[in-house]
Structure formats: C-alpha cells, structure tokens
Design a protein around this motif. Structure first.
Motif, PDB file in Angstrom:
ATOM      1  N   SER A  70      46.342  38.489  41.662  1.00 48.17           N
ATOM      2  CA  SER A  70      46.244  38.123  40.245  1.00 48.17           C
ATOM      3  C   SER A  70      46.952  36.797  40.031  1.00 48.17           C
ATOM      4  O   SER A  70      47.878  36.454  40.778  1.00 48.17           O
ATOM      5  CB  SER A  70      46.891  39.210  39.379  1.00 48.17           C
ATOM      6  N   ALA A  94      54.901  35.929  44.781  1.00 45.62           N
ATOM      7  CA  ALA A  94      53.994  34.936  44.209  1.00 45.62           C
ATOM      8  C   ALA A  94      54.080  33.655  45.018  1.00 45.62           C
ATOM      9  O   ALA A  94      55.126  33.327  45.590  1.00 45.62           O
ATOM     10  CB  ALA A  94      54.343  34.668  42.742  1.00 45.62           C
ATOM     11  N   GLY A 130      48.451  36.151  37.126  1.00 42.90           N
ATOM     12  CA  GLY A 130      49.415  36.370  36.053  1.00 42.90           C
ATOM     13  C   GLY A 130      48.745  36.648  34.719  1.00 42.90           C
ATOM     14  O   GLY A 130      47.600  37.065  34.641  1.00 42.90           O
ATOM     15  N   GLU A 144      45.122  45.125  33.888  1.00 43.11           N
ATOM     16  CA  GLU A 144      45.398  45.654  35.226  1.00 43.11           C
ATOM     17  C   GLU A 144      45.448  47.170  35.258  1.00 43.11           C
ATOM     18  O   GLU A 144      45.066  47.792  36.259  1.00 43.11           O
ATOM     19  CB  GLU A 144      46.731  45.085  35.742  1.00 43.11           C
ATOM     20  N   TYR A 203      54.082  37.632  35.242  1.00 41.55           N
ATOM     21  CA  TYR A 203      53.609  38.787  36.001  1.00 41.55           C
ATOM     22  C   TYR A 203      54.190  40.090  35.462  1.00 41.55           C
ATOM     23  O   TYR A 203      53.940  41.151  36.022  1.00 41.55           O
ATOM     24  CB  TYR A 203      53.938  38.622  37.484  1.00 41.55           C
ATOM     25  N   GLY A 247      50.902  37.201  43.526  1.00 39.19           N
ATOM     26  CA  GLY A 247      50.659  36.277  42.423  1.00 39.19           C
ATOM     27  C   GLY A 247      50.125  34.960  42.934  1.00 39.19           C
ATOM     28  O   GLY A 247      50.647  34.409  43.911  1.00 39.19           O
ATOM     29  N   ASN A 289      43.125  40.208  30.918  1.00 41.97           N
ATOM     30  CA  ASN A 289      43.854  40.949  31.942  1.00 41.97           C
ATOM     31  C   ASN A 289      44.124  42.376  31.481  1.00 41.97           C
ATOM     32  O   ASN A 289      44.864  42.587  30.515  1.00 41.97           O
ATOM     33  CB  ASN A 289      45.185  40.264  32.258  1.00 41.97           C
ATOM     34  N   PHE A 340      55.823  42.903  45.561  1.00 46.68           N
ATOM     35  CA  PHE A 340      55.311  41.753  44.800  1.00 46.68           C
ATOM     36  C   PHE A 340      55.895  40.466  45.362  1.00 46.68           C
ATOM     37  O   PHE A 340      57.079  40.400  45.694  1.00 46.68           O
ATOM     38  CB  PHE A 340      55.686  41.862  43.323  1.00 46.68           C
ATOM     39  N   GLN A 375      56.695  42.219  38.804  1.00 47.84           N
ATOM     40  CA  GLN A 375      57.768  41.610  39.564  1.00 47.84           C
ATOM     41  C   GLN A 375      59.117  42.292  39.338  1.00 47.84           C
ATOM     42  O   GLN A 375      60.100  41.916  39.950  1.00 47.84           O
ATOM     43  CB  GLN A 375      57.858  40.125  39.250  1.00 47.84           C
ATOM     44  N   VAL A 409      49.978  38.962  32.792  1.00 50.06           N
ATOM     45  CA  VAL A 409      50.109  40.413  32.671  1.00 50.06           C
ATOM     46  C   VAL A 409      50.816  40.745  31.359  1.00 50.06           C
ATOM     47  O   VAL A 409      51.892  40.209  31.081  1.00 50.06           O
ATOM     48  CB  VAL A 409      50.910  40.984  33.863  1.00 50.06           C
TER      49      VAL A 409
END
Length: 460
Positions: free
Chosen positions: A371, A426, A373, A345, A405, A399, A343, A424, A409, A375
C-alpha cells in the motif's frame, strides 16, 4: 428555529450549525435530463489535493468521512458536509451539479436547499436559472474568520462535469498512460552464505512447476531471487519452511503513477519468487483493493508474464463514465471501476481472512500486503488484525513511499496480543531496493512469528 434565508446569486450568509445537507432539487419529467450532485474539497489554492477530494456518485464518501454523497431520489440528490470534521487544509467545499442527457436549461425548478443536519431545519435556499450549461457550481461553503459561510454561486460550465472538475485539478477519465515494461531492479548474485554448523545447509531454491515456460531473462531473475529468499530465511534461523503466500495490491487512486511506471508489475514479479520458494505448488492467491476488494486469478509461475499484463494494472475508476463500458477490459479482468479508488484496507483483510478459514491448509499463510498509505480506517483495521491473532496467518505490510500508514505501523508495539502477527516497513522507492535487502526486510519477522505461533498452539 434556524431562520430561513432565500439567496440571490452572489449572496452569502454565515453558517452557525456544525453540519449541513445540501439538497439539489428539480422538477423531473419526460425529456428532463438526469441531474447529479457532487462536491469538491478545495485548498487555499482553489484546487483539490488529489482525485480523492472529489465526492460524487462513483466515489460517495471522502476518506475523512466529512463529506458524503447521500444518493438520489426522484427529482432530488444531496451531499452532506460535516463542517466540524473537515481537515484544516480544506478551505472551501464547492457544491456542484451535472446534467446527463441535456442541459440545465432543460431542467425546470432547479434549486439548492441547505439544511441543518441535526434538526432538519432549512438554513438557506437558492433558486437557479440556466441555459446551455451541462455542469454547475451551485454554491460553496468556505472558511471565514474562524467560522463557515455559504455563498450562492450559480456558475455554469458548457463543457460538463469533466470541464468543471478539470478546472479544480481533477484528473478526468483519460486513457491510462502506456504501461512501462517491467524493468527489473539490479539483481546481485549473493555470495554463498556462511552457515552456522548448528543449522545445517540451506536447501536452496525449489524447482517450480511451469518455470521452464518463462522467458530466459525472467527465468534467470526468478532463480536468483528464489536463492535470495532461501538465504534470507536461513539468516533468520528457518530452512525448508513451506507456507501459502497471498499477495494484496493497493489499487487506490494515489497508486496510479506506480502502476503506470511499471513499479507494481515489478513488485508482483519479485513476490512471485517468494511464493515459488515457500509454497509447495508455487501458486499465489492475489487480491486488489481500493474502496472494495477484488480477488484476482491465482498467480502461477508458468503464467507470470501474461498474469502481469492482464491483472496487475492501473485502476480504471471512470469519474464520468458510469454508463460507459470499461476501457480496454478483456475477458477475465476485474472491472476496476467496481473496485473504486479510496483506501478500505479492512474490507480486503476480512475477505482474505475468510478465504483462509474456508480453504484450510496444513502450512501457515504469509500475506504480502502492499500500500502507499492513506490509511484511515484504523479502528476497523485493528479489529480485523486483532481477531486474526488466533489464525495461522502472518500479515507483512509494505509501504510504498507515501505517508499515513495509521495503525499498521503501530502494531509492533501494540499490547494485548498473544503473538505479534503483523510486520510493517516502508520504503521511499522500492525500485532502488536490492533483492537481498528487500527479502531480508520482507522475511525478518515471519520466522519469529512461526516460532511464537507454534509455542502458542496456533500452528501445529
């Protein structure tokens, strides 16, 4: 100066320095196989938690940054381990090696040297002998009584690195499982919205170029979904808004099951309805990302069925095939091995920001970013998104059911920005979320950003 210890097979010593470099060396020459060093991060069960716990030439850095493959020179390859930074759940780090083009019996002078990263001083060395093996666990670092120790292992595998890694729980370079055909989640037809007199009637769904070429069932789903997008925007006080829509899809290794089950295909189809309703040309720019970002061909409505098949696909990160051609790749596809499966991002965020700057349009831009997660580049991601505050872009992150995350988040409550440019939420299983609920959540913060950005002079 740290004392140097020469170890025999099975011997162990305590490690008193916080970080070590494991240097695998040999006498290179004609007919000598190429040798690669690697590392496996193992739990108390002796298994990796995921393929991300394998550090090697195709994945040179662990997500925690505690273990790194440093690259090779003539007759040497090395891995660096920051023992102090290893996560509590990691009990062992296996230091491995593989021979390409022959066996370790053809590799003279094979030796593992452990160095103190801070001083460069030698801590231990282990001279190894081998026969028909094509993979080796040369040594291991392991926790003991609150500290770390090193053991000289010298265990070989005739089945190569693939056999070694499989024993530790790595998924090895298999053909991707058949992609499940996209099964659309149940679509409920919304009742006509109750429109407050002060707003006027909702303009309803826009007709999109190429829509007539879609299969009948897909065309019906698209029409219903565009209607729901319009209803969701109307609920939040905006009608007739035009926006450029950009789709970003996580392709990291942990997403494999979501691709294989057709979940990501369905996500792309459902997001195409957002672009069809908001974007005046119905096109959607798209990126995929893992270790590196990759721009995908634009998603146009008329090409939606073929685009899904060709471009929204499981990553093809080949653990052991860097010299092999990519499997199943057709002209126009991204080579997913170059994308990797960690990851990162911040890289794709930076690339999308650059695209928006270099391709200005009168309308605002809505980025739909998916994504699962994992992160961990919080500082770099925050830097990119804070810098993007003054740009005509709203970033909506979704999410897909995992965890961690990170900074994404926390942005809603993060101070020091003129406008809140990030949303955001999830979901545990996006397939169980109805279209009305999904679009309501997806578009809940975009309208307020539009108003705030206009007041701040970010949007005209």
């Amino acid at each position: 100066m740290t004392a140097v210890t020469t170890l025999s097979k099975g011997a162990n010593i305590p490690i008193t320095v916080p970080a070590v470099r494991a240097v695998l060396s040999w006498s290179a020459g004609p007919g000598v196989p190429d040798v690669d060093a690697s590392a496996l991060l193992l739990t108390s069960t002796g298994q990796v938690r995921s393929d991300g716990d394998f550090v090697f030439y195709n994945q040179p850095r662990h997500a925690s940054d505690a273990v790194r493959h440093l690259g090779k020179g003539p007759g040497a390859d090395s891995v660096e381990v920051d023992l102090a930074a290893l996560e509590p759940g990691i009990e062992r780090v296996a230091l491995c090696a593989s021979a390409d083009g022959g066996t370790f019996g053809q590799v003279p002078g094979l030796r593992l040297v452990l160095l103190d990263v801070a001083s460069g001083g030698e801590v231990a060395r282990f001279d190894m002998a081998a026969g028909t093996e094509t993979a080796f666990v040369s040594g291991e670092l392991y926790r003991r009584a609150g500290g770390w120790k090193f053991r000289a292992v010298g265990q070989g595998y005739a089945s190569g690195l693939a056999g070694l890694a499989t024993d530790f729980g790595i998924t090895v370079d298999a053909e991707p499982p058949p992609m499940a055909p996209p099964v659309a989640p149940p679509v409920s037809v919304p009742s006509p919205p109750v429109v407050p007199p002060s707003r006027g009637a909702s303009p309803g769904p826009r007709l999109t170029k190429g829509e007539e070429r879609l299969p009948v069932d897909m065309r019906k789903r698209l029409s219903l979904r565009k209607e729901q997008v319009a209803v969701s925007l109307d609920k939040h006080g905006v009608t007739g808004v035009v926006a450029r829509v950009i789709l970003v899809l996580d392709a990291s290794g942990s997403m494999t099951a979501l691709y294989s089950r057709g979940v990501v295909k369905n996500v792309a189809e459902r997001m195409a309805a957002v672009a069809a309703q908001l974007d005046d040309d119905g096109e959607m720019q798209a990126w995929t990302f893992a270790t590196n970002p990759a721009r995908l061909p634009d998603l146009t409505i008329g090409e939606l069925p073929e685009w899904l098949r060709l471009h929204v696909r499981v990553g093809q990160m080949s653990l052991f095939g860097r010299r092999k051609p990519p499997k199943g790749q057709v002209p126009g596809q991204v080579d997913m091995r170059a994308v990797g499966f960690q990851n990162e991002e911040q890289k794709v965020i930076a690339e999308v920001r650059a695209y928006v700057r270099e391709n200005p349009v009168p309308a605002p831009t809505l980025v739909l970013f998916f994504s699962d997660g994992g992160v961990y580049r919080d500082r770099e991601i925050e830097r990119e998104l804070r810098a993007a505050v003054e740009e005509p872009v709203f970033w909506q992150f979704v999410g897909l059911g995992r965890a961690n995350y990170g900074v994404l988040q926390r942005f809603d409550t993060m101070a020091g920005r003129r406008v809140d440019n990030v949303g955001f939420f999830a979901v545990d299983d996006i397939e169980t979320v109805s279209d009305p609920e999904l679009y309501d959540r997806l578009l809940s913060e975009f309208p307020s950003w539009l108003r705030d950005a206009r007041q701040a002079g970010i949007l005209r």
